[in-house]
Structure formats: C-alpha cells, structure tokens
Design a protein around this motif. Structure first.
Motif, short mmCIF file in Angstrom:
data_model
loop_
_atom_site.label_atom_id
_atom_site.label_comp_id
_atom_site.label_asym_id
_atom_site.label_seq_id
_atom_site.Cartn_x
_atom_site.Cartn_y
_atom_site.Cartn_z
N ALA A 127 63.37 -123.60 20.20
CA ALA A 127 62.96 -124.68 19.31
C ALA A 127 63.90 -125.86 19.50
CB ALA A 127 62.98 -124.22 17.85
N GLY A 128 63.36 -127.06 19.38
CA GLY A 128 64.18 -128.26 19.53
C GLY A 128 63.30 -129.48 19.73
N VAL A 129 63.89 -130.59 20.15
CA VAL A 129 63.10 -131.78 20.44
C VAL A 129 62.48 -131.64 21.82
CG1 VAL A 129 64.53 -133.25 18.96
CG2 VAL A 129 65.04 -133.09 21.40
N MET A 130 61.34 -132.31 22.01
CA MET A 130 60.59 -132.20 23.27
C MET A 130 60.02 -133.56 23.65
SD MET A 130 57.19 -129.84 24.08
CE MET A 130 58.09 -128.29 24.11
N ASN A 131 60.13 -133.91 24.93
CA ASN A 131 59.54 -135.13 25.47
C ASN A 131 58.33 -134.77 26.32
OD1 ASN A 131 61.75 -136.40 24.38
ND2 ASN A 131 62.60 -137.11 26.33
N LEU A 132 57.21 -135.45 26.07
CA LEU A 132 56.05 -135.39 26.93
C LEU A 132 55.88 -136.77 27.55
CD1 LEU A 132 53.52 -133.65 24.48
CD2 LEU A 132 55.28 -132.59 25.90
N SER A 133 55.81 -136.84 28.86
CA SER A 133 55.71 -138.14 29.52
C SER A 133 54.69 -138.08 30.64
CB SER A 133 57.07 -138.59 30.06
OG SER A 133 57.64 -137.61 30.91
N SER A 134 54.10 -139.24 30.94
CA SER A 134 53.09 -139.32 31.98
C SER A 134 53.70 -139.22 33.38
CB SER A 134 52.30 -140.61 31.85
OG SER A 134 53.17 -141.74 31.90
N VAL A 135 54.98 -139.54 33.49
CA VAL A 135 55.71 -139.44 34.76
C VAL A 135 57.05 -138.78 34.49
CG1 VAL A 135 54.62 -141.50 35.74
CG2 VAL A 135 56.78 -141.72 34.48
N ASN A 136 57.67 -138.30 35.54
CA ASN A 136 58.99 -137.68 35.39
C ASN A 136 60.06 -138.72 35.08
OD1 ASN A 136 58.63 -134.87 35.78
ND2 ASN A 136 58.34 -135.21 37.98
N ALA A 137 60.99 -138.35 34.21
CA ALA A 137 62.19 -139.16 34.02
C ALA A 137 63.13 -138.93 35.19
CB ALA A 137 62.88 -138.77 32.72
N LYS A 138 63.95 -139.93 35.49
CA LYS A 138 64.96 -139.74 36.54
C LYS A 138 65.95 -138.66 36.13
CE LYS A 138 66.67 -143.89 36.93
NZ LYS A 138 67.51 -144.99 37.47
N THR A 139 66.39 -138.75 34.89
CA THR A 139 67.39 -137.83 34.35
C THR A 139 67.09 -137.58 32.88
OG1 THR A 139 69.09 -138.69 35.85
CG2 THR A 139 69.86 -137.43 33.96
N THR A 140 67.27 -136.35 32.44
CA THR A 140 67.17 -136.03 31.02
C THR A 140 68.33 -135.09 30.66
OG1 THR A 140 64.76 -136.21 31.00
CG2 THR A 140 65.78 -135.01 29.19
N CYS A 141 69.07 -135.48 29.63
CA CYS A 141 70.22 -134.69 29.18
C CYS A 141 70.03 -134.28 27.73
CB CYS A 141 71.52 -135.47 29.32
SG CYS A 141 71.94 -135.88 31.04
#
Length: 281
Positions: A127-141
């Motif tokens: 469980a936690g926060v979640m990002n949904l995006s149409s393209v990949n992020a360069k970096t996610t921390c």
C-alpha cells in the motif's frame, strides 16, 4: 537479512494510547523507501527506478493531471470512477492505493505506466502512493515519513518527466503525515523533498492528500510552496473534502500555465479528486 520490520499498529495502537483494549494488526514496514515499476508481479527496488526511454508527457504542449485518494479501493465503484476521471489525463496521482487483485486486474487492462511506493504491506498486499502515466518517467524515487502514533509510514513519489519543449517536469505525489499532535514530523516530510526540489530547474507539480486539517498544517504547506515558487490551482468549483473547514487535497504548480481545474464529486472514495489541465509556457 529481511528488509522489513513487523509493526503492530492500527486500532490496537490508537486504543493503547487511549488506555482501552482493541485488536492489533500486524504490518510489514520496509526499512528503506521502495519503489516498484512492475506492480503486476511486484518487485520493489530500493529508492529509485530509472527508464532508458522517456517520451514527452505532454500532447501538443498540454497535459492533464488527476489527483485522488482512492481510499484503498474500498468502495465498490472505484474502478468505474477511476476509468472515468482518468480518461483524458496523462498523469494520475493516487494516494492510499492498495495493490489488491482488483487493482492489478484494472492496471493489466490499461496501458498506464505504473510506479508505486511501498509504504507498508498488510496481508502481503503493498500500500502507498501510486503514479499512473501515459509515458515512462525518466526517474522515480520513493520517500517515507513515519506516523509517530501508528508507527506506519506515509509515502511520496518524486518523478521526473520529459516535456516536448526540452524541459524536465518534477512531479511529487505526497500523502501527508496525519496522526501527529505537533508539526515536527509533518515539516520534516516536506523538508526532505525540498532538499531535492531546490536543485530542480524547471516546472514542478506538487499534489496529493496533505492532511491539512488545521491551520498550522496549512501554513507549513503554504510556506513550502512559496519557497519553491509554487502556485495553488484555482478550482472552478471547490468541492474538495474538508475537515474542520480545511481541504485535505491540494495541487500546486510552477513553470506551466493552468488552463482549468475542477474538483468533481464522487462517491467512489471518501475524497473527491482534483483534475487540472496545464499548457507549456
């Protein structure tokens, strides 16, 4: 050696503080921030994930962001609501996402690029926060901040997306510390992110459920936003959920132009969401 610590929390911890008895729940809490890029067969890596190929997030200079505390998908109609509210978004920032079989099935049926912070596991369900995006992020921390009473962490994701004008957009998806009498833990959660954002040159999106249920917390967030040159979105109709008269959910921005923003009502969560469209400057 295990990367997780067993924590007894929930009703038992709160009841214990009040001197009454209640059931205790056991949670697995990661010893370090973790982020996953593959939630269908979740393999969480330490702190950050990187993408070799990252296309621009915007479409012809515009992009839309939806921000929603999804209430661990406890309402029966969460799936239909999420599909409806994210239909025209390039970026969806969820708080209180629980990686249940139902959410996995939903994500498997979509083309979203998914990044998730593992705040804790309950019954082996992250469980936690979640990002949904149409393209990949360069970096996610991923970042964690401990709830002083419950001893369960709140999570945040800080991602960097490419824009078509050559800039890099920093996006923060934050679930704010809630159960704390003072402001020390709350301030520290934002200060940790500020150390990174201070170095960022370019646009920023800061959004999530900040748990701003009293004025002192609002002032912490406003000071943080001002220090980074962030503006609060102006909603056409402000129907965000409020506690003690204060809205809990927020979206701040800099370096892009706000086209419009709304907070539509839904019964698919205990929070209404924010949807905002931006245009590159």
């Amino acid at each position: 050696m295990s990367r997780y610590t067993k924590v007894v929390a929930g009703l038992g911890a709160v009841a214990g503080a009040l001197g009454i008895s209640a059931f205790n729940w056991s949670f697995d809490v990661s010893d370090v921030p973790e982020v996953s890029a593959n939630v269908l067969a979740p393999q969480f890596s330490y702190s950050c994930v990187h993408s070799e190929v990252a296309l621009p997030l915007d479409q012809q200079g515009e992009f839309s962001v939806s921000v929603w505390n999804i209430y661990k998908q406890q309402k029966e109609n969460w799936r239909e609501a999420l599909a409806q509210f994210s239909a025209h978004s390039q970026l969806v920032l969820l708080q209180e996402a629980s990686l249940t079989p139902g959410l996995k099935d939903y994500l498997d049926d979509t083309e979203w690029k998914v990044r998730m912070a593992n705040a804790f596991k309950f019954l082996n369900t992250p469980a936690g926060v979640m990002n949904l995006s149409s393209v990949n992020a360069k970096t996610t921390c991923a970042y964690l901040a401990m709830e002083p009473w419950l001893r369960l962490p709140k999570s945040a994701l800080l991602s960097e997306f490419v824009l078509s004008d050559g800039q890099t957009l920093a996006v923060v998806n934050l679930h704010g510390v809630n159960f704390a009498l003072g402001l020390e833990e709350y301030k520290e959660q934002f200060n940790t992110l500020k150390k990174v954002l201070d170095k960022h040159i370019g646009p920023i999106i800061l959004a999530g459920d900040f748990n701003t249920w009293r004025q002192a917390r609002v002032e912490v967030v406003e000071h943080f936003a001002q220090s980074l040159g962030l503006k609060d979105v102006v909603l056409e109709r402000d129907r965000r959920i409020k506690v003690f008269g204060k809205p809990l959910d927020h979206l701040y921005y800099r370096g892009v132009r706000l086209v419009n923003a709304e907070a539509p009502v839904t019964d698919a969560s205990d929070h209404n969401l924010i949807i905002a469209r931006f245009r590159l400057q």
